[in-house]
Design a protein around this motif. Structure first.
Motif, mmCIF file in Angstrom:
data_model
loop_
_atom_site.group_PDB
_atom_site.id
_atom_site.type_symbol
_atom_site.label_atom_id
_atom_site.label_comp_id
_atom_site.label_asym_id
_atom_site.label_seq_id
_atom_site.Cartn_x
_atom_site.Cartn_y
_atom_site.Cartn_z
ATOM 1 N N LEU A 173 0.845 -1.189 0.000
ATOM 2 C CA LEU A 173 0.000 0.000 0.000
ATOM 3 C C LEU A 173 0.877 1.235 0.000
ATOM 4 N N ARG A 174 0.357 2.295 -0.614
ATOM 5 C CA ARG A 174 1.098 3.549 -0.700
ATOM 6 C C ARG A 174 0.104 4.701 -0.625
ATOM 7 N N TYR A 175 0.477 5.727 0.116
ATOM 8 C CA TYR A 175 -0.303 6.955 0.182
ATOM 9 C C TYR A 175 0.411 8.023 -0.637
ATOM 10 N N THR A 176 -0.328 8.761 -1.453
ATOM 11 C CA THR A 176 0.260 9.881 -2.187
ATOM 12 C C THR A 176 -0.681 11.078 -2.114
ATOM 13 N N VAL A 177 -0.084 12.246 -2.149
ATOM 14 C CA VAL A 177 -0.836 13.497 -2.216
ATOM 15 C C VAL A 177 -0.255 14.320 -3.353
ATOM 16 N N LYS A 181 0.637 14.658 10.070
ATOM 17 C CA LYS A 181 0.780 14.877 11.512
ATOM 18 C C LYS A 181 0.969 13.579 12.271
ATOM 19 N N ALA A 182 0.472 12.451 11.710
ATOM 20 C CA ALA A 182 0.585 11.167 12.397
ATOM 21 C C ALA A 182 0.395 10.040 11.387
ATOM 22 N N GLU A 183 0.960 8.893 11.710
ATOM 23 C CA GLU A 183 0.761 7.674 10.912
ATOM 24 C C GLU A 183 -0.210 6.798 11.687
ATOM 25 N N LEU A 184 -1.400 6.611 11.153
ATOM 26 C CA LEU A 184 -2.441 5.896 11.871
ATOM 27 C C LEU A 184 -2.909 4.631 11.139
ATOM 28 N N THR A 185 -2.106 4.153 10.189
ATOM 29 C CA THR A 185 -2.468 2.920 9.491
ATOM 30 C C THR A 185 -2.527 1.787 10.501
ATOM 31 N N SER A 186 -3.539 0.948 10.396
ATOM 32 C CA SER A 186 -3.649 -0.180 11.312
ATOM 33 C C SER A 186 -4.206 -1.386 10.555
#
Length: 133
Positions: A51-55, A64-69
């Motif tokens: 998985l990858r997050y992009t903006v 502000k925080a990494e909240l992947t769970s």
């Protein structure tokens, strides 16, 4: 929409030098109340899931925080290594990733220190195994 993804590349070292990577990819776009968008890209192959997050867009972005769970079913088991508390141990070299793994423990077991757990982490739910790296 699921789309096929394919890459060919050569490794300098490893079990095989020529890699033919195939996966299925799907992207999801979400937005916050201010309309700022984040794209979550998921790729699933026979070897795993990524998985990858992009903006996108102009300007500087700050997470502000990494909240992947990850949610495992009740009864799942874990093989986890505790994180050493920073700047402790011999010559204050921690974390040196030399803590003993806790094996076959219930998922959700609290880490023995406030520092938490490290990767890789192995989980089993029934006959299924998941390694997070």
């Amino acid at each position: 929409r699921v789309v096929p993804h394919r890459e060919h590349y050569t490794l300098v070292a490893g079990k095989k030098s020529h890699v033919d990577y195939r996966a299925n990819e799907q992207r999801f776009t979400v937005a916050n109340a201010a309309g700022q968008q984040l794209v979550l890209t998921l790729r699933a192959s026979n070897d795993g899931l990524a998985l990858r997050y992009t903006v996108d867009g102009p300007g500087r972005k700050q997470f502000k925080a990494e909240l992947t769970s990850f949610a495992f079913p009740a009864g799942a088991r874990a093989w986890l290594q505790p994180m050493s508390v920073a700047k402790t141990g011999w010559k204050r070299v921690n974390p040196s990733y030399e803590e003993h793994y806790q094996t076959d423990i219930p998922v959700g077991t609290a880490a023995p220190t406030h520092a938490g757990w490290v990767f890789p982490a192995l989980f089993r739910a029934g006959a299924n195994w998941v390694a997070l790296t």
